[in-house]
Scaffold this active site. Sequence first.
Site, PDB file in Angstrom:
ATOM      1  N   LYS A 287      25.302  19.371  57.987  1.00 55.16           N
ATOM      2  CA  LYS A 287      26.026  20.341  57.179  1.00 55.16           C
ATOM      3  C   LYS A 287      25.143  20.906  56.072  1.00 55.16           C
ATOM      4  CE  LYS A 287      30.605  18.352  58.007  1.00 55.16           C
ATOM      5  NZ  LYS A 287      31.813  17.765  57.403  1.00 55.16           N
ATOM      6  N   ARG A 288      24.023  20.223  55.820  1.00 57.35           N
ATOM      7  CA  ARG A 288      23.100  20.742  54.803  1.00 57.35           C
ATOM      8  C   ARG A 288      22.313  21.929  55.335  1.00 57.35           C
ATOM      9  NH1 ARG A 288      23.097  15.226  53.806  1.00 57.35           N
ATOM     10  NH2 ARG A 288      21.418  14.834  55.270  1.00 57.35           N
TER      11      ARG A 288
END
Length: 522
Positions: A287-288
């Site tokens: 998700k980064r």
Amino acid sequence: MAALWKRVLHPGTVPVTLARPMGWREASLSADVGGAVRVRFAPSPTGLLHLGGLRTALYNYIFAKKHQGSFILRLEDTDQTRLVPGAAENIEDMLEWAGIPPDESPRRGGPAGPYQQSQRLELYAQATETLLKIGAAYPCFCSSQRLELLKKEALRNHQTPRYDNRCRNLSQKQVAQKLATDPKPAIRFRLEEEASAFQDLVYGWTRHEVANVEGDPVILKSDGFPTYHLACVVDDHHMGISHVLRGSEWLISTSKHLLLYQALGWQPPHFAHLPLLLNRDGSKLSKRQGDIFLEHFAAAGFLPDALLDIITNCGSGFAENQMGRTLPELITQFDLTRITCHSALLDLQKLPEFNRLHLRRLVSNETQRYHLVGKLQTLVEEAFGAQLQDRNVLDPVYVERIILLRQGHICRLQDLISPVYSYLWTRPAVSRTQLSTISKKVDEILKHVLGLLERSDSLTQDMLNGELKKLSEGLEGTKHSTVMKLLRVALSGQLQGPPVAEMMVSLGPKEVWERIQKVLSS
């Protein structure tokens, strides 16, 4: 709820005789889908929807639609500390954008609602009380500090952190005494029995000796919110879920979930754990990575069908890999028994080519092309705004002509508002002096083109290519490439771009005339 915390328990054991496991793959699946198929996508609203979540949702959706079943969106929002504002809305928005809207959801409602776990706490309390009554669960009074020390000690000794089951053997008297000072303990589920093997529709026969690997898990936290293990079991039961298609990271927890099903006396659904979707280099999607969120792809102009196509193309579940599949084709061709255990490697560098294929398909459809014209008009207005000297460039006929001529050459509709195509929407500032550096025969070339426009008000690429070739042949000492370069700069202000004949057809006779006259009068 008060009764739940005050109950004094007799330690007991959990019956773990599983129902007979289903058969394997093709034979079992044909029998298992005989009843109503109900599947669910159950993300946590702790972030925006990304490609990994989209793939899980898509497999659930196409499985449901292939078997005339229902696709349910359930938001697992029991970890209130990690909720991201707007994430719940984003998940449902993006599923609708992708063309795989749920049949039942927080927004749409449905017969098995509510569809947010934070609104179903009474169901979890009831299930927990049942487990407490039969001795399959017990209250845990261990502090978070003690649990953290256990974890650190295990890690220091290079062991897997696990709860030491300290509270499972407390006597009735001890429980009563502790409840007097701590009326809201956490509730843990007993993992005393050997977990039976189960048959996963993807991974086959699987067994995890959870009692030997980990301590008794918390199923209800002291704040009254369930953990995932209890919540997914309770909700899948009450929502009538027939098949659970979820990520393979949950495979190891399934034995624990089946023990809960058995303790509660419920029939479990069938499980199919989907292999991970990884980056091209084999690393996990994170998700980064800002570019894995669906919002990023939507804003960048990628088509939903292109994303659905590429995330199924790189994986399994189909007889063959092929580019350009539409959602109806994915539904028709999908075969759960063809999903393999191998992780799927996603090569996003290929996404533009997938998008090009799906964009061409839309252009070929008159209704879809009409929508594309509207989108491009909006993009042009947003990109150029006050720079539009002639708002006729927003005329639907003109915009449609541009799309038809450039289809196959562009990957996204947004490409048509990039600097290389700015000449389509705004007139370039080109002087005779600038063109003179290309050829000294500026006037002769441009006036010949004006004469050509006077003789014909209908331009085609074939006709223009022939006439421009004749023009070049009639200019002694001037190469055809030089004539094309000069006309390209005169019309677009750029040295690179589409063929000159296509440029002229795109702009139309009137606009070509205006631009050439502007240069001649400079």
